[in-house]
Design a protein around this motif. Structure first.
Motif, mmCIF file in Angstrom:
data_model
loop_
_atom_site.group_PDB
_atom_site.id
_atom_site.type_symbol
_atom_site.label_atom_id
_atom_site.label_comp_id
_atom_site.label_asym_id
_atom_site.label_seq_id
_atom_site.Cartn_x
_atom_site.Cartn_y
_atom_site.Cartn_z
ATOM 1 N N SER A 193 0.801 -1.224 0.000
ATOM 2 C CA SER A 193 0.000 0.000 0.000
ATOM 3 C C SER A 193 0.832 1.270 0.000
ATOM 4 O O SER A 193 0.359 2.344 -0.373
ATOM 5 N N ALA A 194 2.104 1.167 0.399
ATOM 6 C CA ALA A 194 2.942 2.366 0.519
ATOM 7 C C ALA A 194 3.652 2.753 -0.772
ATOM 8 O O ALA A 194 4.312 3.793 -0.811
ATOM 9 N N GLY A 195 3.528 1.933 -1.816
ATOM 10 C CA GLY A 195 4.194 2.278 -3.067
ATOM 11 C C GLY A 195 4.310 1.080 -3.983
ATOM 12 O O GLY A 195 3.802 -0.011 -3.692
ATOM 13 N N ALA A 196 5.000 1.280 -5.094
ATOM 14 C CA ALA A 196 5.117 0.242 -6.120
ATOM 15 C C ALA A 196 5.890 -0.963 -5.603
ATOM 16 O O ALA A 196 6.878 -0.826 -4.885
ATOM 17 N N SER A 197 5.417 -2.156 -5.969
ATOM 18 C CA SER A 197 6.127 -3.396 -5.665
ATOM 19 C C SER A 197 5.983 -4.329 -6.858
ATOM 20 O O SER A 197 4.995 -4.267 -7.594
ATOM 21 N N ARG A 198 6.981 -5.167 -7.060
ATOM 22 C CA ARG A 198 7.005 -6.046 -8.223
ATOM 23 C C ARG A 198 7.598 -7.396 -7.833
ATOM 24 O O ARG A 198 8.442 -7.493 -6.946
ATOM 25 N N ILE A 199 7.188 -8.435 -8.574
ATOM 26 C CA ILE A 199 7.861 -9.727 -8.525
ATOM 27 C C ILE A 199 7.738 -10.363 -9.891
ATOM 28 O O ILE A 199 6.713 -10.212 -10.572
ATOM 29 N N ASN A 200 8.789 -11.033 -10.318
ATOM 30 C CA ASN A 200 8.736 -11.705 -11.609
ATOM 31 C C ASN A 200 9.622 -12.940 -11.595
ATOM 32 O O ASN A 200 10.774 -12.891 -11.168
ATOM 33 N N ALA A 248 11.991 -0.407 2.378
ATOM 34 C CA ALA A 248 11.050 -1.121 3.240
ATOM 35 C C ALA A 248 10.101 -1.994 2.419
ATOM 36 O O ALA A 248 9.808 -3.134 2.794
ATOM 37 N N ILE A 249 9.637 -1.470 1.291
ATOM 38 C CA ILE A 249 8.737 -2.247 0.433
ATOM 39 C C ILE A 249 9.491 -3.419 -0.176
ATOM 40 O O ILE A 249 8.988 -4.550 -0.228
ATOM 41 N N GLN A 250 10.689 -3.169 -0.653
ATOM 42 C CA GLN A 250 11.515 -4.237 -1.209
ATOM 43 C C GLN A 250 11.786 -5.310 -0.164
ATOM 44 O O GLN A 250 11.713 -6.510 -0.465
ATOM 45 N N ASP A 251 12.087 -4.914 1.055
ATOM 46 C CA ASP A 251 12.341 -5.879 2.121
ATOM 47 C C ASP A 251 11.108 -6.760 2.364
ATOM 48 O O ASP A 251 11.236 -7.970 2.604
ATOM 49 N N PHE A 252 9.919 -6.150 2.287
ATOM 50 C CA PHE A 252 8.678 -6.908 2.473
ATOM 51 C C PHE A 252 8.509 -7.956 1.374
ATOM 52 O O PHE A 252 8.256 -9.137 1.656
#
Length: 433
Positions: free
Chosen positions: A266-273, A302-306
């Protein structure tokens, strides 16, 4: 040396380098070629483990692959003394120049690696049409790093030719293994970005823009991690005794789909591929091996760590579900970063009035990831300023495409940007501190 001569140097070097692409930590010939040119100009060179911290590298090729390329480099003509320093994938070179006069310390980074792509042999593709296409099967400069390196070499010529009128010190970082976020941290951890007042790097293209347009900064690069996952199970005959098998193919296939169920943040862009999946040996064999290559990304650390934590938890859980062993190898990473407004202002102020720079955008939005993030953050943490620039060129085909190419007229535009940065920050008069 006049502008016309520098432009000739740019194009010749770009075309020379384009024919000799090398993948990350295998850039033996490239490092040697760059280093010998800068050595002839009088730069102080740092190669091998003087250039980057060995332990900070990620995704280093296998010993077998390293030795294969080292043998090829020696056969090609790389001097033995250089090979001894670069042995084991310690590629890249740092070149320093001290004018002997007090002033700023500026650092510039140029990435040198290529991609595992077969270059097109279509007659409309300029490198093929004019005979400077890749001579290495399965490797290609499909991201403009040949252009970046040529710009760095030409900038070295400018510094050498104008040293009497410049002040301070210069560090040129010709960085290996940018692709996959593997090389910048090694140079950063070696300490080359400490005590740097200004840091500048940039990229040809990314967005398709007219030649003559530059962006003084970017925003939007994501922090990322690159993971290789291996599941090891037990083979068995699928018809006669399937109960004795432990199916690594099912583990890999399950992980490759379930990873996409990680919630967006919810705090910003996140991706996985998941970009690669390999498993199995035959239709009647319970697969004992499964392999994945994937990446996670986040707008902030923080988002990447999640995303990274959820991915590794899920990968391990899937292995446990199918009762197979799980190995996770971290093969690359990048961080998020913000460009310094002072550096943006410097680029704009120093490039006004250029005859080849037609438009200067203060900032442009990007996506993807960049391992120069470690260098930018290190300089800023030490009290310096830093920015990441873009240099406009039309892009008929995007980056990492077999037909990727750029308009070579972007090269003198990018070079003049760097030259104006140098002249604006290092002219002797009035800038000695």
């Amino acid at each position: 040396m006049n502008e016309e001569s520098l432009t000739t140097i740019l194009k010749n070097w770009r075309r020379t380098l384009h024919q000799l692409p090398e993948l990350g930590f295998l850039e033996y010939r490239t490092t040697f070629t760059i280093g010998k040119e800068l050595e002839s100009l009088g730069f102080t060179l740092h190669i091998g483990q003087d250039a980057l911290r060995s332990e900070s590298r990620k995704g280093v090729p296998s010993q077998q692959e390293l030795q294969k390329h080292e043998a090829e480099a020696i056969e090609w003509g790389v001097e033995q003394s250089w090979m001894e320093l670069m042995e084991g994938g310690h590629t890249g070179v740092v070149a320093t120049w001290d004018t002997g006069k007090p002033g700023k310390h500026s650092a510039f980074r140029f990435d040198i690696d290529a991609l595992p792509i077969h270059e097109t042999h279509d007659s409309t593709h300029l490198p093929f049409k004019e005979g400077f296409h890749s001579k290495v099967d399965g490797a290609m400069h499909a991201c403009g790093h040949d252009g970046h390196t040529a710009i760095g070499i030409a900038l070295a010529h400018f510094i050498h030719n104008n040293s009497e009128s410049l002040s301070g010190t210069f560090t040129l970082l010709f960085q290996p293994a940018e692709e996959g976020g593997r090389g910048a941290k090694g140079m950063t951890d070696r300490g080359w970005l400490q005590h740097v007042d200004e840091f500048y790097t940039g990229h040809i293209g990314i967005h398709s823009m007219p030649v003559g347009t530059i962006a003084a900064s970017v925003e939007g690069f994501l922090a990322s991690s690159k993971l290789n996952v291996t599941y090891k199970g037990r083979s068995a005959h699928a018809g006669m005794n399937p109960e004795e098998g432990k199916n690594a193919l099912l583990a890999a296939a399950t992980a490759s789909t379930q990873l996409y169920t990680i919630p967006r943040h919810s705090a910003g862009a996140s991706r996985i591929n998941v970009g690669k999946l390999q498993a199995g040996a035959g239709r009647n064999v319970i697969a004992d091996h499964g392999y994945l290559e994937l990446e996670t990304r986040g707008e902030t650390a923080a988002i990447q760590d999640f995303v990274h934590a959820e991915a590794t938890r899920m990968i391990q859980s899937v292995g446990d579900l199918y009762d197979v062993s799980t190995e996770i190898e971290e093969v690359g990473e990048t961080s998020s970063f913000e460009c310094s407004q002072e550096a943006v202002d410097a680029v704009q102020a120093r490039c006004i009035g250029s005859s080849v720079i037609q438009e200067i955008l203060p900032v442009i939005a990007v996506s993807g990831s960049e391992d120069a993030s470690f260098m930018v953050n290190e300089v800023q943490q030490q009290g310096g300023i830093a920015t990441y620039m873009l240099f406009g060129t039309p892009l008929v085909f995007g980056h990492h495409h077999p037909s990727f190419d750029f308009d070579e007229e972007v090269l003198p535009v990018a070079l003049e940007t760097y030259i104006n940065i140098v002249k604006g920050g290092h002219t002797c008069a009035g800038l000695v501190r």
